[in-house]
Design a protein around this motif. Structure first.
Motif, PDB file in Angstrom:
ATOM      1  N   LEU A 281     -83.790  10.155 -61.401  1.00 32.39           N
ATOM      2  CA  LEU A 281     -83.368  11.332 -61.825  1.00 32.39           C
ATOM      3  C   LEU A 281     -84.634  12.136 -61.801  1.00 32.39           C
ATOM      4  O   LEU A 281     -85.557  11.644 -61.757  1.00 32.39           O
ATOM      5  CB  LEU A 281     -82.795  11.543 -63.220  1.00 32.39           C
ATOM      6  CG  LEU A 281     -83.570  11.101 -64.160  1.00 32.39           C
ATOM      7  CD1 LEU A 281     -84.919  12.219 -65.251  1.00 32.39           C
ATOM      8  CD2 LEU A 281     -82.543  10.830 -65.410  1.00 32.39           C
ATOM      9  N   ALA A 300     -81.013  23.009 -54.923  1.00 29.08           N
ATOM     10  CA  ALA A 300     -80.981  22.032 -56.430  1.00 29.08           C
ATOM     11  C   ALA A 300     -79.977  21.795 -56.778  1.00 29.08           C
ATOM     12  O   ALA A 300     -79.190  20.688 -57.028  1.00 29.08           O
ATOM     13  CB  ALA A 300     -82.552  21.581 -57.033  1.00 29.08           C
ATOM     14  N   PHE A 305     -78.453  19.374 -59.550  1.00 35.15           N
ATOM     15  CA  PHE A 305     -79.441  19.812 -60.336  1.00 35.15           C
ATOM     16  C   PHE A 305     -78.923  20.566 -61.661  1.00 35.15           C
ATOM     17  O   PHE A 305     -78.000  21.950 -61.666  1.00 35.15           O
ATOM     18  CB  PHE A 305     -80.169  19.954 -60.042  1.00 35.15           C
ATOM     19  CG  PHE A 305     -81.530  18.974 -59.501  1.00 35.15           C
ATOM     20  CD1 PHE A 305     -82.401  18.702 -59.682  1.00 35.15           C
ATOM     21  CD2 PHE A 305     -80.618  18.142 -58.430  1.00 35.15           C
ATOM     22  CE1 PHE A 305     -83.203  17.494 -59.332  1.00 35.15           C
ATOM     23  CE2 PHE A 305     -81.942  17.603 -57.916  1.00 35.15           C
ATOM     24  CZ  PHE A 305     -83.019  16.894 -58.388  1.00 35.15           C
ATOM     25  N   ASP A 307     -78.851  23.688 -64.126  1.00 34.14           N
ATOM     26  CA  ASP A 307     -79.526  24.925 -64.586  1.00 34.14           C
ATOM     27  C   ASP A 307     -79.822  25.720 -65.669  1.00 34.14           C
ATOM     28  O   ASP A 307     -79.077  26.047 -66.490  1.00 34.14           O
ATOM     29  CB  ASP A 307     -77.961  25.828 -63.195  1.00 34.14           C
ATOM     30  CG  ASP A 307     -78.981  27.422 -63.186  1.00 34.14           C
ATOM     31  OD1 ASP A 307     -79.581  28.096 -64.049  1.00 34.14           O
ATOM     32  OD2 ASP A 307     -78.186  28.756 -62.727  1.00 34.14           O
ATOM     33  N   GLU A 335     -79.483  16.708 -71.117  1.00 34.69           N
ATOM     34  CA  GLU A 335     -79.188  16.350 -69.545  1.00 34.69           C
ATOM     35  C   GLU A 335     -79.447  15.370 -68.882  1.00 34.69           C
ATOM     36  O   GLU A 335     -79.215  14.020 -68.703  1.00 34.69           O
ATOM     37  CB  GLU A 335     -79.860  17.284 -68.772  1.00 34.69           C
ATOM     38  CG  GLU A 335     -79.246  18.537 -69.279  1.00 34.69           C
ATOM     39  CD  GLU A 335     -77.867  18.717 -69.023  1.00 34.69           C
ATOM     40  OE1 GLU A 335     -76.864  18.214 -68.537  1.00 34.69           O
ATOM     41  OE2 GLU A 335     -76.601  19.425 -69.902  1.00 34.69           O
ATOM     42  N   ARG A 340     -78.294  12.748 -65.854  1.00 31.67           N
ATOM     43  CA  ARG A 340     -78.520  14.224 -65.172  1.00 31.67           C
ATOM     44  C   ARG A 340     -79.706  14.314 -64.813  1.00 31.67           C
ATOM     45  O   ARG A 340     -80.895  14.751 -65.692  1.00 31.67           O
ATOM     46  CB  ARG A 340     -77.789  15.540 -65.318  1.00 31.67           C
ATOM     47  CG  ARG A 340     -75.658  14.472 -65.348  1.00 31.67           C
ATOM     48  CD  ARG A 340     -75.353  15.643 -65.195  1.00 31.67           C
ATOM     49  NE  ARG A 340     -75.316  16.052 -67.017  1.00 31.67           N
ATOM     50  CZ  ARG A 340     -74.231  16.065 -68.004  1.00 31.67           C
ATOM     51  NH1 ARG A 340     -73.290  14.968 -67.606  1.00 31.67           N
ATOM     52  NH2 ARG A 340     -74.575  16.450 -69.369  1.00 31.67           N
ATOM     53  N   SER A 341     -80.213  15.936 -63.720  1.00 31.67           N
ATOM     54  CA  SER A 341     -81.945  16.192 -63.871  1.00 31.67           C
ATOM     55  C   SER A 341     -81.587  17.751 -64.330  1.00 31.67           C
ATOM     56  O   SER A 341     -81.277  18.557 -63.448  1.00 31.67           O
ATOM     57  CB  SER A 341     -81.951  15.928 -62.280  1.00 31.67           C
ATOM     58  OG  SER A 341     -81.724  14.598 -61.417  1.00 31.67           O
ATOM     59  N   LEU A 343     -83.285  21.020 -64.551  1.00 32.25           N
ATOM     60  CA  LEU A 343     -84.119  21.643 -63.916  1.00 32.25           C
ATOM     61  C   LEU A 343     -84.346  22.957 -64.696  1.00 32.25           C
ATOM     62  O   LEU A 343     -83.333  24.241 -64.532  1.00 32.25           O
ATOM     63  CB  LEU A 343     -83.168  22.487 -62.322  1.00 32.25           C
ATOM     64  CG  LEU A 343     -83.904  22.603 -60.818  1.00 32.25           C
ATOM     65  CD1 LEU A 343     -83.677  23.578 -59.661  1.00 32.25           C
ATOM     66  CD2 LEU A 343     -84.150  24.329 -61.523  1.00 32.25           C
ATOM     67  N   ILE A 455     -86.659  20.077 -53.740  1.00 31.96           N
ATOM     68  CA  ILE A 455     -87.148  19.258 -54.789  1.00 31.96           C
ATOM     69  C   ILE A 455     -85.732  18.250 -54.733  1.00 31.96           C
ATOM     70  O   ILE A 455     -86.486  16.950 -55.124  1.00 31.96           O
ATOM     71  CB  ILE A 455     -86.172  20.393 -55.928  1.00 31.96           C
ATOM     72  CG1 ILE A 455     -86.606  21.927 -56.304  1.00 31.96           C
ATOM     73  CG2 ILE A 455     -85.359  19.782 -57.383  1.00 31.96           C
ATOM     74  CD1 ILE A 455     -85.829  22.487 -56.991  1.00 31.96           C
ATOM     75  N   GLU A 456     -84.919  18.105 -53.283  1.00 29.35           N
ATOM     76  CA  GLU A 456     -84.528  16.405 -53.011  1.00 29.35           C
ATOM     77  C   GLU A 456     -85.608  15.910 -52.906  1.00 29.35           C
ATOM     78  O   GLU A 456     -85.092  14.343 -52.874  1.00 29.35           O
ATOM     79  CB  GLU A 456     -83.321  17.126 -52.387  1.00 29.35           C
ATOM     80  CG  GLU A 456     -82.827  16.456 -51.952  1.00 29.35           C
ATOM     81  CD  GLU A 456     -81.697  16.639 -50.719  1.00 29.35           C
ATOM     82  OE1 GLU A 456     -80.985  15.534 -50.334  1.00 29.35           O
ATOM     83  OE2 GLU A 456     -81.768  17.850 -50.250  1.00 29.35           O
ATOM     84  N   LEU A 459     -87.346  14.078 -55.652  1.00 30.54           N
ATOM     85  CA  LEU A 459     -86.350  13.068 -56.669  1.00 30.54           C
ATOM     86  C   LEU A 459     -86.032  11.530 -54.702  1.00 30.54           C
ATOM     87  O   LEU A 459     -86.103  10.576 -55.142  1.00 30.54           O
ATOM     88  CB  LEU A 459     -84.646  13.469 -56.433  1.00 30.54           C
ATOM     89  CG  LEU A 459     -83.685  12.283 -56.812  1.00 30.54           C
ATOM     90  CD1 LEU A 459     -84.461  12.385 -58.115  1.00 30.54           C
ATOM     91  CD2 LEU A 459     -82.202  13.491 -57.203  1.00 30.54           C
TER      92      LEU A 459
END
Length: 465
Positions: A281, A300, A305, A307, A335, A340-341, A343, A455-456, A459
């Motif tokens: 993540l 993202a 990702f 929010d 998260e 989960r990532s 943001l 951003i991807e 990761l």
């Protein structure tokens, strides 16, 4: 390198903001120059004792170049006069062939803030160069200087700087003039000798410049349209360097120029491309309001990702600040625990209503300081508190001020490159006296760096087109 017997290091540099400093490290490493980026001016002993921890270097690898991540872009001339002389003197205690005062490739500078002329004057008092080459163009970053005018690419379109969608209306240093000679005239009393594109082409063809020798202390502004022009400029700088450390001002085009030339003559070798392993993540903290970062945020979020908007108006007000920091940390931690990532971001683009609302609150409350700086400072605290709970995770920070405050909050003392991603925004390894953040994988990017998938890319550990 042939000249290294007199100067142990190839180059030292001071970056006028944090993300730009990482950009230089990436450029040097792309030519195999082992480089460390320090958050504060290192002593001679610190440089000598530094050891790399990344997988591509051994414990025997020694620094060939180093930089200091500064904040002079946000300083007034009087602040520079207080802060920079001691920093430059400390850097000068470690001898190098070149000292680079690193500026943004979009020439962010005004008479009252981030004044390049003032910084150059202070550097020249320490390093005593005969003149000051000015290299701003960097084609790999989409920056071009032609007939003295600076142009910048956004996506597939190139804009003159005074018509650039971000820089023409930059909230702190808006660029109303693209001719760097004209802009320098309001920043410095130094004369500017312009080496236009025809003269740079002449260097490629083996000609020597026909002008009289540059006057002592002059800026030498070079036109750069293509990478071959950079290498020609590097040839000129290397051949004209005197017996003392040469001061050069500019973007990371400085490194691509000097190293590009040294590579051509066999003194350096271009590094092979390399990647990192993907992360499970990614924690993202975005302080930039640029259109580029906004597009990255939207992409993202579309990938999953989470929010998490930061209420910046609540963050700048002392009475609501702690509650907002706590909310952001708690929601992001939840998260991360779920795999989960998160943001966390301050705004989505320059037209985000939150920017105007925060400015209104800041003005009505007559709060001290700059709103943007306060937001960046407390974003750094959010990240520090989050990682103290979530443990070591891969991190991406977007925005120069935000990156500076975030790394200080995390106790990071130095950075080395782990792998390149987009030009000017490498994935790095943090050095720290705190085991919790020593070896932290962190990417620090300027607002305009990277494509919409950046951003991807962080990761995944590799650049995605």
């Amino acid at each position: 390198m042939s000249e290294s017997s007199q100067f142990p290091l190839l180059l030292s540099y001071y970056g006028d903001d944090f993300t730009g400093s990482a950009d230089v490290m990436e450029a040097l490493e792309s030519y195999g120059v082992a480089t460390a980026l320090f958050l504060d001016s290192p002593s001679k002993e610190t440089v000598a004792k530094f050891r790399f921890i990344g997988p591509r270097k051994t414990s025997e690898t020694r620094i060939q170049s180093f930089g200091v991540a500064g904040i002079s872009r946000t300083m007034s001339p009087s602040q520079m006069a207080v802060e920079l002389p001691s920093v430059f003197s400390q850097i000068a205690s470690v001898e190098s062939q070149y000292f680079h005062y690193k500026i943004c490739s979009t020439f962010d500078s005004s008479p009252s803030l981030g004044n390049i002329g003032t910084a150059t004057d202070l550097a020249m008092e320490v390093f005593h160069s005969r003149n000051v080459p000015l290299v701003v163009g960097a084609p790999s970053l989409g920056r071009f200087c032609v007939f003295g005018n600076l142009f910048a690419r956004v996506e597939q379109k190139v804009f003159r700087l005074d018509r650039h969608p971000t820089m023409a209306r930059h909230p702190v240093t808006p660029m109303g003039e693209s001719d760097l000679r004209e802009h320098l005239a309001i920043l410095s009393e130094r004369k500017v000798l312009h080496m236009d594109i025809s003269k740079v082409e002449g260097v490629i063809e083996g000609d020597t410049l026909k002008e009289d020798p540059p006057e002592e202390g002059q800026f030498l502004l070079f036109d750069i349209l293509e990478d071959r022009h950079l290498r020609a400029v590097g040839k000129w700088i290397c051949e004209k360097r005197g017996s003392s450390t040469q001061v050069v001002v500019g973007s990371s085009g400085v490194e691509y120029a000097i190293c590009g030339h040294l590579s051509e003559v066999g003194e350096l070798k271009k590094s092979d491309a390399f990647c990192s392993e993907p992360a499970e993540l990614l924690i993202v903290l975005a302080g930039s309001a640029s259109p580029g970062t906004a597009a990255q945020i939207e992409h993202a979020i579309g990938l999953g990702f989470v929010d998490l908007r930061i209420n910046t108006a609540a963050l700048v007000v002392p009475e609501t600040r702690d509650e907002e920091i706590g909310r952001c940390v708690e929601e992001a931690y939840r998260e991360v625990e779920a795999g989960r990532s998160p943001l966390l971001y301050a705004a989505k683009g320059p037209e985000d209503p939150a920017i105007g609302e925060t400015a209104r609150v800041f003005s009505e409350r007559s709060l001290e300081g700059r709103a943007g700086e306060l937001i960046a400072k407390y974003q750094g605290e959010i990240l520090m508190r989050l990682l103290s709970r979530a443990g070591r995770q891969r991190v991406l920070v977007a925005g120069g001020d935000t990156s500076g405050f975030a790394t200080k909050a995390l106790g990071i003392t130095a950075l080395e490159i782990l792998c390149p991603l987009a030009p000017g925004a490498p994935l790095c390894l943090g050095h720290s006296e705190d085991d919790a953040t020593h070896g932290l994988e962190i990417c620090l990017k300027g607002g305009q760096n990277g494509n919409h998938r950046f951003i991807e890319s962080v990761l995944k550990g590799r650049l995605l087109a």
